[in-house]
Design a protein around this motif. Sequence first.
Motif, mmCIF file in Angstrom:
data_model
loop_
_atom_site.group_PDB
_atom_site.id
_atom_site.type_symbol
_atom_site.label_atom_id
_atom_site.label_comp_id
_atom_site.label_asym_id
_atom_site.label_seq_id
_atom_site.Cartn_x
_atom_site.Cartn_y
_atom_site.Cartn_z
ATOM 1 N N ALA A 177 5.845 41.189 69.841
ATOM 2 C CA ALA A 177 5.260 39.955 68.823
ATOM 3 C C ALA A 177 4.490 39.187 69.478
ATOM 4 O O ALA A 177 3.524 38.626 68.816
ATOM 5 N N GLY A 178 3.953 39.386 70.849
ATOM 6 C CA GLY A 178 2.966 38.622 71.688
ATOM 7 C C GLY A 178 3.040 37.277 71.653
ATOM 8 O O GLY A 178 2.533 36.182 71.387
ATOM 9 N N LEU A 179 4.650 36.937 71.953
ATOM 10 C CA LEU A 179 4.869 35.448 71.893
ATOM 11 C C LEU A 179 4.583 34.887 73.395
ATOM 12 O O LEU A 179 4.594 35.968 74.290
ATOM 13 N N PRO A 180 4.366 33.674 73.534
ATOM 14 C CA PRO A 180 4.227 33.061 74.933
ATOM 15 C C PRO A 180 5.482 33.060 75.576
ATOM 16 O O PRO A 180 6.598 33.053 75.162
ATOM 17 N N ALA A 181 5.507 32.551 76.775
ATOM 18 C CA ALA A 181 6.753 32.757 77.617
ATOM 19 C C ALA A 181 7.660 31.532 77.395
ATOM 20 O O ALA A 181 8.874 31.837 77.373
ATOM 21 N N ILE A 205 13.032 30.545 74.646
ATOM 22 C CA ILE A 205 13.956 30.092 73.415
ATOM 23 C C ILE A 205 14.780 31.443 72.729
ATOM 24 O O ILE A 205 15.754 31.499 72.448
ATOM 25 N N LEU A 206 13.776 32.366 72.624
ATOM 26 C CA LEU A 206 14.428 33.668 71.936
ATOM 27 C C LEU A 206 15.618 34.065 73.051
ATOM 28 O O LEU A 206 16.565 34.482 72.402
ATOM 29 N N ALA A 207 15.575 34.065 74.113
ATOM 30 C CA ALA A 207 16.672 34.516 75.181
ATOM 31 C C ALA A 207 17.747 33.714 74.841
ATOM 32 O O ALA A 207 19.146 34.112 74.636
ATOM 33 N N ARG A 250 17.874 38.302 78.466
ATOM 34 C CA ARG A 250 16.464 38.160 78.854
ATOM 35 C C ARG A 250 15.777 39.421 78.601
ATOM 36 O O ARG A 250 14.500 39.613 78.255
ATOM 37 N N ARG A 251 16.426 40.469 78.629
ATOM 38 C CA ARG A 251 15.802 41.868 78.426
ATOM 39 C C ARG A 251 15.369 42.126 77.042
ATOM 40 O O ARG A 251 14.225 42.461 76.756
#
Length: 169
Positions: free
Chosen positions: A18-22, A27-29, A8-9
Motif C-alpha cells: 500500500a506504500g504506507l509510511p513506517a 499501527i498496522l502491526a 510485523r511480517r
Amino acid sequence: MSYLSFSRRWAGYLSAKAGLPAEKEAILAYVIEVLAINVANVLLTIVLGLLLGVLPGIVTCMVTVALFRNFAGGAHSGSPWRCAAVTVLVFPLLALLAAFLAPLKQPYADVLAALAVLTGLVMIVLRAPVDSPAAPIISPFRRRKLKYLSVLAVIFVAIAIVFFRQSAL
C-alpha cells in the motif's frame, strides 16, 4: 507493545503493497496483533465451553457483555494478553455458575434473574458510561447518549429474560 513476528511480517507486507509510511506500519502491526489475540481469545473460550459442556452459557455471556461493553465502557486492561486470560477464565466460570444454578426451582431462578437485572440497572445508572484514560468521554452529549443506550441494553436483556422464561413454560 511487543509485536509478534507474524504481525510485523504481515504489517510489513501490507505496508509495502500500500506504500504506507513506517509509523502506519507500526499501527498496522498493532491492529493485526490485537485482532489475532482477540480471535484466538474468542475461539479458545468457545472451545473451553465445548469441553466443559457449557457452550450456550459462554456464548450468552459473551453476547451480553459485548452488548453492554459497547455502550457502558469499563476498565480496560493494559495488555490484550491480560484481557484474553481474564476472558478465558471468567466466561467459563460464569457459564458453570449458570449451569449450577439452572436446576433451582423456578421462583428462585426468577428472583435471581430479577436481582441480577436490578443490580445491573442500578450499576448502569450510577456508573455508566465508564471511560478510560486512553479514551476519555469528553462530550456531555456523548456521555448522556451512552448512558441512555446502556439503560436500553439492560431493558433489552430483561425483555430477553422474560421472553425465554415464558417460552420455557
